[in-house]
Design a protein around this motif. Sequence first.
Motif, PDB file in Angstrom:
ATOM      1  N   UNK A   8       0.828  -1.193   0.000  1.00  0.00           N
ATOM      2  CA  UNK A   8       0.000   0.000   0.000  1.00  0.00           C
ATOM      3  C   UNK A   8       0.871   1.255   0.000  1.00  0.00           C
ATOM      4  N   UNK A   9       0.491   2.195  -0.845  1.00  0.00           N
ATOM      5  CA  UNK A   9       1.028   3.566  -0.843  1.00  0.00           C
ATOM      6  C   UNK A   9      -0.168   4.448  -0.524  1.00  0.00           C
ATOM      7  N   UNK A  10      -0.208   5.025   0.661  1.00  0.00           N
ATOM      8  CA  UNK A  10      -1.407   5.724   1.115  1.00  0.00           C
ATOM      9  C   UNK A  10      -1.220   7.239   1.107  1.00  0.00           C
ATOM     10  N   UNK A  11      -2.235   7.912   0.552  1.00  0.00           N
ATOM     11  CA  UNK A  11      -2.237   9.368   0.453  1.00  0.00           C
ATOM     12  C   UNK A  11      -3.587   9.889   0.916  1.00  0.00           C
ATOM     13  N   UNK A  12      -3.820  11.193   0.848  1.00  0.00           N
ATOM     14  CA  UNK A  12      -5.005  11.802   1.432  1.00  0.00           C
ATOM     15  C   UNK A  12      -6.101  12.173   0.454  1.00  0.00           C
ATOM     16  N   UNK A  13      -6.868  13.165   0.854  1.00  0.00           N
ATOM     17  CA  UNK A  13      -8.015  13.650   0.084  1.00  0.00           C
ATOM     18  C   UNK A  13      -7.574  14.655  -0.978  1.00  0.00           C
ATOM     19  N   UNK A  14      -8.391  14.772  -2.006  1.00  0.00           N
ATOM     20  CA  UNK A  14      -8.257  15.795  -3.040  1.00  0.00           C
ATOM     21  C   UNK A  14      -6.890  15.806  -3.719  1.00  0.00           C
ATOM     22  N   UNK A  15      -6.311  14.636  -3.917  1.00  0.00           N
ATOM     23  CA  UNK A  15      -5.050  14.559  -4.659  1.00  0.00           C
ATOM     24  C   UNK A  15      -5.405  14.740  -6.132  1.00  0.00           C
ATOM     25  N   UNK A  16      -4.886  15.825  -6.718  1.00  0.00           N
ATOM     26  CA  UNK A  16      -5.302  16.159  -8.082  1.00  0.00           C
ATOM     27  C   UNK A  16      -4.326  15.616  -9.132  1.00  0.00           C
ATOM     28  N   UNK A  17      -4.759  15.685 -10.366  1.00  0.00           N
ATOM     29  CA  UNK A  17      -3.962  15.111 -11.448  1.00  0.00           C
ATOM     30  C   UNK A  17      -2.626  15.810 -11.637  1.00  0.00           C
ATOM     31  N   UNK A  18      -2.524  17.086 -11.256  1.00  0.00           N
ATOM     32  CA  UNK A  18      -1.233  17.780 -11.334  1.00  0.00           C
ATOM     33  C   UNK A  18      -0.239  17.220 -10.328  1.00  0.00           C
ATOM     34  N   UNK A  19      -0.732  16.713  -9.214  1.00  0.00           N
ATOM     35  CA  UNK A  19       0.138  16.099  -8.216  1.00  0.00           C
ATOM     36  C   UNK A  19       0.443  14.655  -8.606  1.00  0.00           C
ATOM     37  N   UNK A  20      -0.522  13.981  -9.214  1.00  0.00           N
ATOM     38  CA  UNK A  20      -0.295  12.601  -9.648  1.00  0.00           C
ATOM     39  C   UNK A  20       0.712  12.574 -10.794  1.00  0.00           C
ATOM     40  N   UNK A  21       0.550  13.472 -11.757  1.00  0.00           N
ATOM     41  CA  UNK A  21       1.490  13.598 -12.874  1.00  0.00           C
ATOM     42  C   UNK A  21       1.648  15.084 -13.173  1.00  0.00           C
ATOM     43  N   UNK A  22       2.834  15.651 -12.910  1.00  0.00           N
ATOM     44  CA  UNK A  22       3.026  17.090 -13.087  1.00  0.00           C
ATOM     45  C   UNK A  22       2.696  17.569 -14.507  1.00  0.00           C
ATOM     46  N   UNK A  23       1.870  18.604 -14.564  1.00  0.00           N
ATOM     47  CA  UNK A  23       1.436  19.145 -15.844  1.00  0.00           C
ATOM     48  C   UNK A  23       2.567  19.592 -16.749  1.00  0.00           C
ATOM     49  N   UNK A  24       3.700  19.970 -16.175  1.00  0.00           N
ATOM     50  CA  UNK A  24       4.818  20.457 -16.995  1.00  0.00           C
ATOM     51  C   UNK A  24       5.368  19.387 -17.947  1.00  0.00           C
ATOM     52  N   UNK A  25       5.033  18.120 -17.710  1.00  0.00           N
ATOM     53  CA  UNK A  25       5.512  17.040 -18.583  1.00  0.00           C
ATOM     54  C   UNK A  25       4.461  16.575 -19.594  1.00  0.00           C
ATOM     55  N   UNK A  26       3.274  17.118 -19.517  1.00  0.00           N
ATOM     56  CA  UNK A  26       2.157  16.614 -20.316  1.00  0.00           C
ATOM     57  C   UNK A  26       2.465  16.518 -21.806  1.00  0.00           C
ATOM     58  N   UNK A  27       3.108  17.528 -22.356  1.00  0.00           N
ATOM     59  CA  UNK A  27       3.334  17.542 -23.807  1.00  0.00           C
ATOM     60  C   UNK A  27       4.769  17.236 -24.199  1.00  0.00           C
ATOM     61  N   UNK A  28       5.613  16.917 -23.218  1.00  0.00           N
ATOM     62  CA  UNK A  28       7.020  16.645 -23.536  1.00  0.00           C
ATOM     63  C   UNK A  28       7.392  15.177 -23.385  1.00  0.00           C
ATOM     64  N   UNK A  29       6.650  14.431 -22.570  1.00  0.00           N
ATOM     65  CA  UNK A  29       6.956  13.015 -22.368  1.00  0.00           C
ATOM     66  C   UNK A  29       5.894  12.161 -23.042  1.00  0.00           C
ATOM     67  N   UNK A  30       6.360  11.166 -23.800  1.00  0.00           N
ATOM     68  CA  UNK A  30       5.410  10.302 -24.499  1.00  0.00           C
ATOM     69  C   UNK A  30       5.651   8.819 -24.254  1.00  0.00           C
ATOM     70  N   UNK A  31       6.837   8.450 -23.831  1.00  0.00           N
ATOM     71  CA  UNK A  31       7.164   7.042 -23.628  1.00  0.00           C
ATOM     72  C   UNK A  31       6.694   6.583 -22.247  1.00  0.00           C
ATOM     73  N   UNK A  32       6.079   5.409 -22.164  1.00  0.00           N
ATOM     74  CA  UNK A  32       5.566   4.928 -20.877  1.00  0.00           C
ATOM     75  C   UNK A  32       6.594   4.949 -19.735  1.00  0.00           C
ATOM     76  N   UNK A  33       7.814   4.534 -19.976  1.00  0.00           N
ATOM     77  CA  UNK A  33       8.803   4.524 -18.894  1.00  0.00           C
ATOM     78  C   UNK A  33       9.160   5.933 -18.437  1.00  0.00           C
TER      79      UNK A  33
END
Length: 169
Positions: A8-33
């Motif tokens: 288990x990796x446990x976190x709290x409430x209202x964890x948003x997608x910017x925290x799950x995956x930083x928006x600054x990488x959205x258009x620069x990273x494409x490879x799964x790894x």
Amino acid sequence: MTLIRGRVWKYGDDVNTDVIFPGKYTYTLTEPLEIARHALEDLDPAFAQNVRPGDVVIGGRNWGCGSSREQGATCLKYAGVGAVIARSFARIFYRNALNNGLPALTCAAAVDALQHGDEIAIDLDAHVIHSAAGDFEFPPLSPSVHGIVAAGGLIPYLKAHLATDGGAA
């Protein structure tokens, strides 16, 4: 039997997608790894280096709120996460997770009882989470959602069904 085993990796409430995956990488990273290497980096810098295949992320209320970017779900799947359990999910994250074959399960009792580092097993067929803290039932997945998860996502699921149905929709 569809069984997921991990820590288990446990976190709290209202964890948003910017925290799950930083928006600054959205258009620069494409490879799964590459995408996996940045999973949860702003919330838990050790996560991407230490997560193991089958590990389970547990969140509180409204997991995956924020933007609709798909990488919030795919970065976890690419990192090897077997499932996400939360008290509740933001609607778009939930759909993105299922579309990518990542089980998104609601189970408040498990969220309350399980702790970071606990070893658990999730039986998707029996809709139960097994742990040293006890067994926790979650709502069963519908047959179509179970099929999508088992196929690894919506696209593989549809391809398999179109192939077996002779192209009929």
